[in-house]
Design an enzyme around this catalytic site. Structure first.
Site, PDB file in Angstrom:
ATOM      1  N   CYS A 197      -4.099 -10.845  -9.431  1.00 39.67           N
ATOM      2  CA  CYS A 197      -4.864 -10.513  -7.602  1.00 39.67           C
ATOM      3  C   CYS A 197      -4.079  -9.581  -6.724  1.00 39.67           C
ATOM      4  O   CYS A 197      -3.815  -8.485  -7.489  1.00 39.67           O
ATOM      5  CB  CYS A 197      -4.916 -11.640  -7.198  1.00 39.67           C
ATOM      6  SG  CYS A 197      -3.861 -12.178  -7.116  1.00 39.67           S
ATOM      7  N   ASN A 249      -0.040 -12.222  -6.187  1.00 38.03           N
ATOM      8  CA  ASN A 249       0.331 -12.527  -7.191  1.00 38.03           C
ATOM      9  C   ASN A 249       0.914 -13.981  -6.577  1.00 38.03           C
ATOM     10  O   ASN A 249       2.024 -14.597  -7.135  1.00 38.03           O
ATOM     11  CB  ASN A 249       1.214 -11.606  -7.789  1.00 38.03           C
ATOM     12  CG  ASN A 249       1.597 -12.729  -9.428  1.00 38.03           C
ATOM     13  OD1 ASN A 249       2.580 -12.128  -9.772  1.00 38.03           O
ATOM     14  ND2 ASN A 249       0.801 -13.507  -9.775  1.00 38.03           N
ATOM     15  N   CYS A 300      -1.896 -16.207  -4.862  1.00 37.16           N
ATOM     16  CA  CYS A 300      -2.425 -17.145  -4.941  1.00 37.16           C
ATOM     17  C   CYS A 300      -3.496 -17.294  -5.908  1.00 37.16           C
ATOM     18  O   CYS A 300      -3.550 -18.201  -6.049  1.00 37.16           O
ATOM     19  CB  CYS A 300      -3.143 -17.013  -3.650  1.00 37.16           C
ATOM     20  SG  CYS A 300      -2.532 -17.143  -2.139  1.00 37.16           S
ATOM     21  N   ARG A 301      -4.187 -16.227  -6.375  1.00 36.68           N
ATOM     22  CA  ARG A 301      -4.969 -16.561  -7.017  1.00 36.68           C
ATOM     23  C   ARG A 301      -4.854 -16.454  -8.555  1.00 36.68           C
ATOM     24  O   ARG A 301      -4.491 -17.339  -9.089  1.00 36.68           O
ATOM     25  CB  ARG A 301      -6.285 -15.795  -7.165  1.00 36.68           C
ATOM     26  CG  ARG A 301      -7.094 -16.286  -5.700  1.00 36.68           C
ATOM     27  CD  ARG A 301      -7.860 -14.926  -5.525  1.00 36.68           C
ATOM     28  NE  ARG A 301      -6.994 -13.890  -4.427  1.00 36.68           N
ATOM     29  CZ  ARG A 301      -8.023 -12.263  -4.445  1.00 36.68           C
ATOM     30  NH1 ARG A 301      -9.441 -12.265  -4.734  1.00 36.68           N
ATOM     31  NH2 ARG A 301      -6.676 -11.546  -3.442  1.00 36.68           N
ATOM     32  N   SER A 302      -4.440 -15.346  -8.890  1.00 38.68           N
ATOM     33  CA  SER A 302      -3.687 -14.855 -10.137  1.00 38.68           C
ATOM     34  C   SER A 302      -2.801 -15.872 -10.684  1.00 38.68           C
ATOM     35  O   SER A 302      -2.376 -16.576 -11.360  1.00 38.68           O
ATOM     36  CB  SER A 302      -2.810 -14.127  -9.934  1.00 38.68           C
ATOM     37  OG  SER A 302      -2.174 -13.301  -9.701  1.00 38.68           O
ATOM     38  N   ASP A 337      -9.969 -14.922  -2.124  1.00 38.98           N
ATOM     39  CA  ASP A 337      -9.439 -14.565  -1.181  1.00 38.98           C
ATOM     40  C   ASP A 337      -8.944 -15.363  -0.190  1.00 38.98           C
ATOM     41  O   ASP A 337      -9.285 -16.040   0.414  1.00 38.98           O
ATOM     42  CB  ASP A 337      -8.649 -13.140  -0.739  1.00 38.98           C
ATOM     43  CG  ASP A 337      -6.735 -13.270  -0.261  1.00 38.98           C
ATOM     44  OD1 ASP A 337      -6.798 -14.149  -1.125  1.00 38.98           O
ATOM     45  OD2 ASP A 337      -6.376 -11.961  -0.257  1.00 38.98           O
TER      46      ASP A 337
HETATM   47  P1  4NP Z   1      -3.857 -13.620  -3.884  1.00 33.94           P
HETATM   48  O1  4NP Z   1      -3.606 -13.522  -1.705  1.00 33.94           O
HETATM   49  O2  4NP Z   1      -3.601 -11.975  -4.555  1.00 33.94           O
HETATM   50  O3  4NP Z   1      -4.867 -14.602  -4.040  1.00 33.94           O
HETATM   51  O4  4NP Z   1      -2.265 -13.859  -3.456  1.00 33.94           O
HETATM   52  C1  4NP Z   1      -2.927 -12.716  -1.086  1.00 33.94           C
HETATM   53  C2  4NP Z   1      -1.549 -13.075  -0.959  1.00 33.94           C
HETATM   54  C3  4NP Z   1      -1.143 -12.648   0.079  1.00 33.94           C
HETATM   55  C4  4NP Z   1      -1.604 -11.798   0.665  1.00 33.94           C
HETATM   56  C5  4NP Z   1      -2.692 -11.132   1.001  1.00 33.94           C
HETATM   57  C6  4NP Z   1      -4.020 -11.807  -0.952  1.00 33.94           C
HETATM   58  N1  4NP Z   1      -0.754 -10.874   1.926  1.00 33.94           N
HETATM   59  O5  4NP Z   1      -1.392  -9.612   2.548  1.00 33.94           O
HETATM   60  O6  4NP Z   1       0.449 -11.223   2.277  1.00 33.94           O
END
Ligand code: 4NP
Length: 160
Positions: free
Chosen positions: A11, A14, A16-18, A127
């Site tokens: 994602c 790294n 939240c989703r992955s 997200d």
């Molecule tokens: P992820 O979510 O891609 O599912 O891990 C996010 C985590 C952090 C951020 C964006 C999306 N960020 O902008 O810090």
């Protein structure tokens, strides 16, 4: 000994989703008694959170599902991953484009979208970072179903 099948979920951050996809897939693989056959990882296309554990809301949702992801640590995807892993699963199209940019040309890995596995009506895992806890439960449901379908596909392809 035959080489392990290498799977990485990707994602943006790294955190939240992955990490949830990694946890869900690992859980399916363990229940199938196939842990010995796989190397499973996750990574982000951005390095903002490198070295950090998953978002507490992801840790909590996984825990609710009986899966411990608290020991995962965020890392940035690097070009060499694309020649070392067999399957790279992007959570959304933006992630997939970034991975393809990193790949430049032909690579070993098959680069696909997580929700192309199974029969989801959605094509992207949204997200949940800026939303509430229910976004994390929704992500779990999507990646749980999709990673089960991924495992079935790999088992068929690899004769496992
Ligand atoms: P992820 O979510 O891609 O599912 O891990 C996010 C985590 C952090 C951020 C964006 C999306 N960020 O902008 O810090």
């Amino acid at each position: 000994m035959t080489a392990r099948i290498r799977v990485v979920f990707v994602c943006l951050g790294n955190i939240c989703r992955s990490p949830l996809a990694e946890g869900a897939f690992r859980h399916h693989v363990e229940r199938a008694g196939l842990s010995h056959a796989f190397e499973i990882d996750s990574a982000g296309t951005a390095g903002y959170h490198a070295g950090e554990p998953p978002d507490p809301r992801s840790v909590q949702e996984a825990h609710r599902q009986g899966v411990d992801i608290s020991r995962q640590r965020s890392r940035k995807l690097v070009a060499s991953d694309l020649d070392q892993f067999d399957y790279v699963l992007a959570m959304d199209r933006s992630n997939q484009r970034n991975i393809q940019t990193l790949a430049k040309g032909a690579v070993r890995a098959e680069i696909g979208l997580m929700l192309a596995e199974g029969r989801s009506s959605r094509t992207e895992v949204p997200d949940p970072y800026y939303g509430g806890d229910q976004g994390f439960s929704a992500v779990w449901k999507m990646v749980d179903v999709a990673t089960a379908a991924l495992l079935e596909r790999i088992r068929t392809e690899r004769g496992l």
